[in-house]
Design an enzyme around this catalytic site. Sequence first.
Site, short mmCIF file in Angstrom:
data_model
loop_
_atom_site.label_atom_id
_atom_site.label_comp_id
_atom_site.label_asym_id
_atom_site.label_seq_id
_atom_site.Cartn_x
_atom_site.Cartn_y
_atom_site.Cartn_z
N THR A 175 -6.95 16.00 3.83
CA THR A 175 -6.66 14.98 2.72
C THR A 175 -7.52 14.38 1.96
OG1 THR A 175 -5.90 13.18 3.91
CG2 THR A 175 -4.32 15.27 3.43
N LYS A 201 -8.82 14.90 11.04
CA LYS A 201 -8.79 14.36 9.98
C LYS A 201 -8.53 13.18 10.32
CE LYS A 201 -6.12 13.71 7.37
NZ LYS A 201 -5.99 13.01 6.75
N THR A 212 -3.82 7.12 10.55
CA THR A 212 -3.57 8.55 10.25
C THR A 212 -4.61 9.45 10.91
OG1 THR A 212 -1.93 6.64 8.89
CG2 THR A 212 -3.17 8.85 7.31
N GLU A 295 -12.42 6.40 3.30
CA GLU A 295 -12.19 5.92 1.76
C GLU A 295 -13.26 5.30 1.52
OE1 GLU A 295 -8.13 7.70 1.77
OE2 GLU A 295 -8.46 5.76 1.97
N ASN A 418 -6.95 4.16 -3.16
CA ASN A 418 -5.91 4.19 -2.71
C ASN A 418 -4.59 3.99 -4.18
OD1 ASN A 418 -5.24 4.05 0.14
ND2 ASN A 418 -7.23 3.77 0.06
N THR A 423 -0.38 8.88 -7.43
CA THR A 423 -0.92 9.31 -9.07
C THR A 423 -2.03 9.97 -9.19
OG1 THR A 423 -1.67 7.04 -9.43
CG2 THR A 423 0.32 6.99 -9.61
#
Length: 423
Positions: A175, A201, A212, A295, A418, A423
Amino acid sequence: MYPWYRSMANSGSIAGRLGDATLAQTQGGITAPAGFKTAGVHCGIKASPSALDLAVLATDAPASAAALFTTNLAKAAPVLVSREHLNQSHGIARAVVVNSGCANACTGAQGLDHARRMAEETAGAVGCPPEQVLVASTGVIGVALKIDRVVTGIRAAAAAMTRDGGSDAARAIMTTDPFPKECAVIVQTPRGAFSIGGMAKGSGMIEPNMATMLGFLTTDAQVSPAVLRRALQESARDTFNAITVDGESSTNDTLFALASGSSGVVIDETTYPSLLEGFLAVSRELALGIVRGGEGATKLIAVTVSDATNVDAARQVARTIANSLLVKTAVHGADPNWGRIVAASGRAGVAFDVESATVHVGGILMFEKGLPHDDAAPQVAEHMKGHEVRIDVSLGSGGGASATIWTCDLSAEYVRINGEYRT
């Protein structure tokens, strides 16, 4: 963008000896073990036609299977269906189907129907009962799966599966991951050789006790479902369950292991240590890859707590330090702020005597017996400018137990990713 990332698939860095067994890294990822084939395709969940978003992994014959799932009480549909199928099949599986870009979580009865449809379509493609198919999904929570596209993707992936499809499968499960994560080893024992492969992942919402992440391990050793689950639990404890990016645990976290038995090497109490060592080696590489690719991450941080009364206490302190936003931002800015480390240690809920504790960063003493060693700050700052940072805390309890938790720094890029996720 990530010059500090060392490609696990080509590093050749895993090697070692355990008793009469030896361990060496090899190529092939998830399909390095015999008896497995896979493919990754684009089915249309992700907008970009070049973005792979669905993978099917299949075995040549029924295989032993085991799994660990999220500890979050809000479990996604694929988690519920996979758990149900493992119970129904008594730990036997023929295939795993995975989609990325949509978590199929918090989607009600429709989500369960979609997860079951994924299993049914995969079962039809590989020729097995639906309960021998495990399902995993990852992506945005609360969005309905585009099931017609997924079904088309399953059929395409099943038709394209090969022993060489591991790299595409590793890409198809990503992702926000900045790079794919795959690894494989060969274990040589007096009874013969067997292989272990894996892919994973994960990038954000990562916290110990499942995160996650989706993780997949395969082996061609002959292992019963019960022994396979034991190896999965014991290896995950100090790998996948010893990492954190942001202290968040999500709805879809899943770790699967499948054993084809194709090598003919039987795992019993004599050979079990070799299997466990192989699982640990592959899982550690994949888990550290998740943290390196956290991230917005620019640094891998290893937090080791020693001289605790027991291992659980050491893990609790290490986890508290690793999840401290103040510690993570200090590391990002190469600020040798030992006070944040001491403060996190003191609030971890474990007996802590500040007069007995020591803190080293990069092997350099910064705090000892209640007093700072600020003269070492320039050296520590230089260490913290690197891509790998070591934090060592001794609790001084005399207990002798230790544990390590791996995390990453916290950057403005994490906030951006995040803040824009949906969006």
